[in-house]
Design an enzyme around this catalytic site. Sequence first.
Site, PDB file in Angstrom:
ATOM      1  N   MET A 299       0.829  -1.194   0.000  1.00  0.00           N
ATOM      2  CA  MET A 299       0.000   0.000   0.000  1.00  0.00           C
ATOM      3  C   MET A 299       0.871   1.255   0.000  1.00  0.00           C
ATOM      4  O   MET A 299       2.087   1.182   0.138  1.00  0.00           O
ATOM      5  CB  MET A 299      -0.931  -0.005   1.207  1.00  0.00           C
ATOM      6  N   CYS A 300       0.221   2.405  -0.113  1.00  0.00           N
ATOM      7  CA  CYS A 300       0.906   3.685  -0.184  1.00  0.00           C
ATOM      8  C   CYS A 300       1.417   4.111   1.194  1.00  0.00           C
ATOM      9  O   CYS A 300       1.178   3.449   2.188  1.00  0.00           O
ATOM     10  CB  CYS A 300      -0.041   4.744  -0.734  1.00  0.00           C
TER      11      CYS A 300
END
Length: 258
Positions: A1-2
């Site tokens: 994920m970011c």
Amino acid sequence: MCQLLGMNCNTPTDVRFSFTGFAQRGGRTDHHGDGWGIAFFEGRGVRHFVDHQGAAESPVAALIRDYPIKSCNVIAHIRKATQGVVALENCHPFVRELWGRYWVFAHNGDLKDFHPRLHGSFQPVGATDSERAFCWLMQELAKSHAGVPSVAELSLTLRELVPQLARHGTFNCLLSNGQALWAHATSQLCFVERRHPFRKARLSDEDLSVDFAEHTRPSDRVAVVVTAPLTTDEQWTPCPPGHLHLFVDGALQDRLSV
């Protein structure tokens, strides 16, 4: 994920130290190489930079590391694409106007089956679930208040809206209107508050340290929110999942269970 980075201060502050370490995670010390962005509030205006290149190699990111932009509220993001192709329009943070103020938003997570009905005022430009979530938040905030609400009123409204997004998946996010910084954690988020007496800190992703006492006044306060700790010698506080954190003037002002 970011990964997310936010800064909230009581006086305009240089974010270069934190951003230098954070940017290394955009393709060098981590695999988040699908774009990045940063937004600085200056008065009622916003400086907004995005790039579809990884932050570790981006010439635009190098400019930010070298240019001492000072701000009381900053939001930055490095992207690992889950929805939407690698393209400029899909890079966070996103910016919209509401009640005559700019709003900035960035999201870490993946929202499944999230296709809200959006009105004409707030429409996504890109193809990410994150921008759809931001547009929906702005739309619902506008519907909830006839006039410009206070920061406290906004926090209570966000407390009602955020769970409706979080039920679709992971919803770690940062939101600011230049007056405050809101942070919500579903999985992973932490923060540090820097205040007098200021000390030295060393980045975990870059061989760089700074003595904050040399660059601050006793009255200065700075809060930094990030996905994973940026430094090795500061006490980072985990954000409990399912809570909305409100930062004002460089300090945690409220923590609301959602």
